[in-house]
Design a protein around this motif. Structure first.
Motif, PDB file in Angstrom:
ATOM      1  N   LYS A 129      31.867  61.660  40.268  1.00  0.00           N
ATOM      2  CA  LYS A 129      32.152  61.779  41.700  1.00  0.00           C
ATOM      3  C   LYS A 129      31.302  60.825  42.531  1.00  0.00           C
ATOM      4  O   LYS A 129      31.758  60.328  43.540  1.00  0.00           O
ATOM      5  CB  LYS A 129      31.902  63.215  42.171  1.00  0.00           C
ATOM      6  N   GLY A 130      30.068  60.563  42.106  1.00  0.00           N
ATOM      7  CA  GLY A 130      29.146  59.806  42.946  1.00  0.00           C
ATOM      8  C   GLY A 130      29.014  58.332  42.634  1.00  0.00           C
ATOM      9  O   GLY A 130      28.318  57.612  43.331  1.00  0.00           O
ATOM     10  N   PHE A 131      29.670  57.867  41.565  1.00  0.00           N
ATOM     11  CA  PHE A 131      29.545  56.457  41.191  1.00  0.00           C
ATOM     12  C   PHE A 131      30.810  55.971  40.509  1.00  0.00           C
ATOM     13  O   PHE A 131      31.655  56.769  40.116  1.00  0.00           O
ATOM     14  CB  PHE A 131      28.321  56.232  40.296  1.00  0.00           C
ATOM     15  N   ILE A 163      27.018  50.376  37.293  1.00  0.00           N
ATOM     16  CA  ILE A 163      27.808  51.205  38.214  1.00  0.00           C
ATOM     17  C   ILE A 163      27.366  50.957  39.655  1.00  0.00           C
ATOM     18  O   ILE A 163      26.293  50.384  39.895  1.00  0.00           O
ATOM     19  CB  ILE A 163      27.670  52.706  37.881  1.00  0.00           C
ATOM     20  N   VAL A 164      28.185  51.407  40.571  1.00  0.00           N
ATOM     21  CA  VAL A 164      27.840  51.389  41.994  1.00  0.00           C
ATOM     22  C   VAL A 164      28.050  52.782  42.545  1.00  0.00           C
ATOM     23  O   VAL A 164      28.899  53.547  42.050  1.00  0.00           O
ATOM     24  CB  VAL A 164      28.695  50.373  42.790  1.00  0.00           C
ATOM     25  N   LYS A 165      27.276  53.130  43.556  1.00  0.00           N
ATOM     26  CA  LYS A 165      27.423  54.421  44.235  1.00  0.00           C
ATOM     27  C   LYS A 165      28.718  54.405  45.032  1.00  0.00           C
ATOM     28  O   LYS A 165      29.058  53.405  45.642  1.00  0.00           O
ATOM     29  CB  LYS A 165      26.248  54.681  45.177  1.00  0.00           C
ATOM     30  N   LYS A 166      29.414  55.536  45.044  1.00  0.00           N
ATOM     31  CA  LYS A 166      30.627  55.663  45.868  1.00  0.00           C
ATOM     32  C   LYS A 166      30.245  56.046  47.277  1.00  0.00           C
ATOM     33  O   LYS A 166      29.302  56.757  47.503  1.00  0.00           O
ATOM     34  CB  LYS A 166      31.541  56.737  45.290  1.00  0.00           C
TER      35      LYS A 166
END
Length: 159
Positions: A127-129, A156-159
């Motif tokens: 959910k967060g990345f 990864i990147v943060k959403k």
């Protein structure tokens, strides 16, 4: 959800010997066979030993990367050296990485298991990345109690 962590990593370079994967990206069995054949070849013909000889640690990297719209797979090591046999210097960016750890009887089984967990379980449920591309790698780190242990690293990147 599978056991994973998110870790900050400094940028690093992997020197790799690679092959283009010709199977469709949805053909898991075809990709697996191509990777297996490739690893058998680099072990038998000595190219993996040549890479290991210039490595700065004992880790062996199995890197996946899209290059010029081609799906590439590399056997690699961390090093600052260069080799004529090497086909690519792969730059991993500084940032956050999804890290999935595990162990298996063979490096191939470990790679298949960790790839399945990372792309089949963790990323779809995250959910967060998010993974937005770039090289990802299975890192074979060593052996203990008859098993090979390692980690799968995905930027990864943060959403």
């Amino acid at each position: 959800m599978a056991n994973y962590t998110v870790e900050e990593k400094d940028s690093f370079i992997v020197l790799g010997i690679g092959t283009e994967l010709k199977s469709d990206y949805t053909d898991y069995a075809g990709i697996s066979k191509e990777k297996s054949d490739f690893w058998q070849a680099v072990k038998q013909d000595g190219r993996l030993d040549t890479l290991k000889a210039v490595a700065t640690n004992d880790y062996i990297f199995a890197v996946n990367e899209a290059v010029n719209n081609k799906m590439m797979h590399y056997a690699g090591v961390m090093t600052n050296a260069s080799l004529p046999e090497a086909s690519r210097v792969i730059q991993f960016p500084k940032g956050e990485y999804l890290v999935v750890k595990g162990e298996a009887e063979t490096a191939e089984a470990l790679s298949n298991m960790l790839t399945g967990i990372a792309f089949g379980q963790v990323l779809p449920e995250a959910k967060g990345f998010a993974y937005v591309g770039g090289p990802n790698t299975m890192v074979e780190m060593g052996q203990r109690n008859g098993f090979i242990f390692g980690e799968f690293w995905i930027p990864i990147v943060k959403k």
